[in-house]
Design a protein around this motif. Sequence first.
Motif, PDB file in Angstrom:
ATOM      1  N   UNK A  74       0.864  -1.174   0.000  1.00  0.00           N
ATOM      2  CA  UNK A  74       0.000   0.000   0.000  1.00  0.00           C
ATOM      3  C   UNK A  74       0.902   1.225   0.000  1.00  0.00           C
ATOM      4  N   UNK A  75       0.369   2.354  -0.419  1.00  0.00           N
ATOM      5  CA  UNK A  75       1.146   3.586  -0.373  1.00  0.00           C
ATOM      6  C   UNK A  75       0.266   4.737   0.072  1.00  0.00           C
ATOM      7  N   UNK A  76       0.924   5.743   0.596  1.00  0.00           N
ATOM      8  CA  UNK A  76       0.260   7.009   0.915  1.00  0.00           C
ATOM      9  C   UNK A  76       1.171   8.112   0.408  1.00  0.00           C
ATOM     10  N   UNK A  77       0.581   9.227   0.046  1.00  0.00           N
ATOM     11  CA  UNK A  77       1.393  10.310  -0.490  1.00  0.00           C
ATOM     12  C   UNK A  77       0.878  11.653  -0.007  1.00  0.00           C
ATOM     13  N   UNK A  78       1.765  12.629  -0.092  1.00  0.00           N
ATOM     14  CA  UNK A  78       1.377  14.004   0.154  1.00  0.00           C
ATOM     15  C   UNK A  78       2.111  14.866  -0.858  1.00  0.00           C
ATOM     16  N   UNK A  79       1.513  15.994  -1.185  1.00  0.00           N
ATOM     17  CA  UNK A  79       2.181  16.935  -2.078  1.00  0.00           C
ATOM     18  C   UNK A  79       2.150  18.316  -1.438  1.00  0.00           C
ATOM     19  N   UNK A  80       3.218  19.050  -1.682  1.00  0.00           N
ATOM     20  CA  UNK A  80       3.359  20.409  -1.143  1.00  0.00           C
ATOM     21  C   UNK A  80       3.790  21.324  -2.270  1.00  0.00           C
ATOM     22  N   UNK A  81       3.133  22.448  -2.416  1.00  0.00           N
ATOM     23  CA  UNK A  81       3.544  23.395  -3.453  1.00  0.00           C
ATOM     24  C   UNK A  81       4.854  24.046  -3.024  1.00  0.00           C
ATOM     25  N   UNK A  82       5.803  24.080  -3.932  1.00  0.00           N
ATOM     26  CA  UNK A  82       7.124  24.657  -3.656  1.00  0.00           C
ATOM     27  C   UNK A  82       7.514  25.621  -4.772  1.00  0.00           C
ATOM     28  N   UNK A  83       8.508  26.458  -4.501  1.00  0.00           N
ATOM     29  CA  UNK A  83       9.009  27.323  -5.558  1.00  0.00           C
ATOM     30  C   UNK A  83      10.075  26.558  -6.342  1.00  0.00           C
ATOM     31  N   UNK A  84      10.647  27.161  -7.336  1.00  0.00           N
ATOM     32  CA  UNK A  84      11.572  26.477  -8.257  1.00  0.00           C
ATOM     33  C   UNK A  84      12.777  25.905  -7.516  1.00  0.00           C
ATOM     34  N   UNK A  85      13.220  26.525  -6.425  1.00  0.00           N
ATOM     35  CA  UNK A  85      14.388  26.032  -5.685  1.00  0.00           C
ATOM     36  C   UNK A  85      14.031  24.856  -4.773  1.00  0.00           C
ATOM     37  N   UNK A  86      12.744  24.482  -4.709  1.00  0.00           N
ATOM     38  CA  UNK A  86      12.327  23.357  -3.888  1.00  0.00           C
ATOM     39  C   UNK A  86      11.884  23.723  -2.488  1.00  0.00           C
ATOM     40  N   UNK A  87      11.836  25.016  -2.174  1.00  0.00           N
ATOM     41  CA  UNK A  87      11.397  25.457  -0.856  1.00  0.00           C
ATOM     42  C   UNK A  87       9.883  25.616  -0.829  1.00  0.00           C
ATOM     43  N   UNK A  88       9.272  25.276   0.297  1.00  0.00           N
ATOM     44  CA  UNK A  88       7.817  25.411   0.448  1.00  0.00           C
ATOM     45  C   UNK A  88       7.393  26.851   0.287  1.00  0.00           C
ATOM     46  N   UNK A  89       6.213  27.026  -0.322  1.00  0.00           N
ATOM     47  CA  UNK A  89       5.661  28.381  -0.488  1.00  0.00           C
ATOM     48  C   UNK A  89       4.953  28.810   0.769  1.00  0.00           C
TER      49      UNK A  89
END
Length: 89
Positions: A74-89
């Motif tokens: 089984x899997x679980x996932x999450x997504x987070x919006x980030x800027x181009x450098x990979x840092x969270x917005x």
Amino acid sequence: MFKATVIVKRRPKILDPQGKAVEQGAKLLGFNNVRQTRIGKYIEFFVDTDDKNLAEKEVKEYSEKLLSNPIMEDFEYSITEVNVSGESK
């Protein structure tokens, strides 16, 4: 862009030989209270889109078709919006 985190785990009814081996090693090291060790996978990657629905769809399909075995895991996932450098917005 979105950063995805996926955790893949063996289903509870499926034997986890790697988890059993680690648990036996823990006992040899004196960790006598450790029980039911399960080993999984932690995966991070980026999805290069501004569309959250598309990002979720791709993460789910990627996880189903390539990152996990649907018969045993089984899997679980999450997504987070980030800027181009990979840092969270």
